[in-house]
Design a protein around this motif. Structure first.
Motif, PDB file in Angstrom:
ATOM      1  N   TRP A 172      -7.416   1.328  -6.818  1.00  0.00           N
ATOM      2  CA  TRP A 172      -7.302   2.753  -6.500  1.00  0.00           C
ATOM      3  C   TRP A 172      -8.626   3.207  -5.897  1.00  0.00           C
ATOM      4  N   ARG A 192       0.877  -1.167   0.000  1.00  0.00           N
ATOM      5  CA  ARG A 192       0.000   0.000   0.000  1.00  0.00           C
ATOM      6  C   ARG A 192       0.923   1.228   0.000  1.00  0.00           C
ATOM      7  N   PRO A 193       1.365   1.653  -1.196  1.00  0.00           N
ATOM      8  CA  PRO A 193       2.304   2.780  -1.274  1.00  0.00           C
ATOM      9  C   PRO A 193       1.695   4.116  -0.855  1.00  0.00           C
ATOM     10  N   ASP A 194       0.378   4.157  -0.836  1.00  0.00           N
ATOM     11  CA  ASP A 194      -0.363   5.371  -0.505  1.00  0.00           C
ATOM     12  C   ASP A 194      -1.721   4.897   0.004  1.00  0.00           C
ATOM     13  N   PRO A 195      -2.407   5.616   0.887  1.00  0.00           N
ATOM     14  CA  PRO A 195      -3.703   5.147   1.372  1.00  0.00           C
ATOM     15  C   PRO A 195      -4.729   4.873   0.270  1.00  0.00           C
ATOM     16  N   ALA A 196      -4.595   5.504  -0.871  1.00  0.00           N
ATOM     17  CA  ALA A 196      -5.561   5.304  -1.957  1.00  0.00           C
ATOM     18  C   ALA A 196      -5.204   4.132  -2.874  1.00  0.00           C
ATOM     19  N   TRP A 197      -4.008   3.581  -2.755  1.00  0.00           N
ATOM     20  CA  TRP A 197      -3.545   2.541  -3.676  1.00  0.00           C
ATOM     21  C   TRP A 197      -3.245   1.235  -2.950  1.00  0.00           C
TER      22      TRP A 197
END
Length: 129
Positions: A84, A37-42
């Protein structure tokens, strides 16, 4: 991993309404999974399975099928997906699944080709839950 099955049964080739005992099969393999999970949205996910499955003891009539790959057992399965979430109730993504070549008969003569599926998706949560 290593798995072994004994006392397998199959349809009698001379009388398909009857089952006969055919022996043993074994498989060795490795499975791996990755989630990031590189970012909370991805969300990125992937997994792979590599397998070596064989009949250890199997006579079909007088013919030995020992060493053959059992039907419909792929030796390679790969999956990857990305999701996403631009908003809390919405997800967009896709999965790619690859299934390796398989046999379609106990003799290993008839082959089923490998295939790859692409599965895009949209999820929308309804309600305020």
């Amino acid at each position: 991993y290593g798995l072994s099955k004994r006392d397998l049964t199959t349809a009698d080739p001379e009388n398909p309404t009857r089952t006969v005992q055919i022996g043993r099969q074994s498989s060795r393999g490795v499975e791996a999974s990755l989630v990031a999970r590189p970012d909370p949205a991805w969300l990125i996910e992937a997994n792979a399975a590599l397998l070596d499955a064989r009949y250890d003891l199997f006579y079909e009539g007088a013919l030995s099928r020992a060493g053959n790959l059992p039907p419909n057992v792929p030796e390679v399965v790969l999956n990857a997906g990305v999701t996403w979430s631009p908003r809390r109730a919405i997800e967009l993504g896709t999965w790619i699944a690859h299934v390796g070549e398989r046999t379609a008969d106990t003799a290993g003569v008839v082959r089923q080709p490998a295939y790859t599926l692409i599965d895009p998706f949209v999820r929308i949560a309804l309600g305020s839950g």
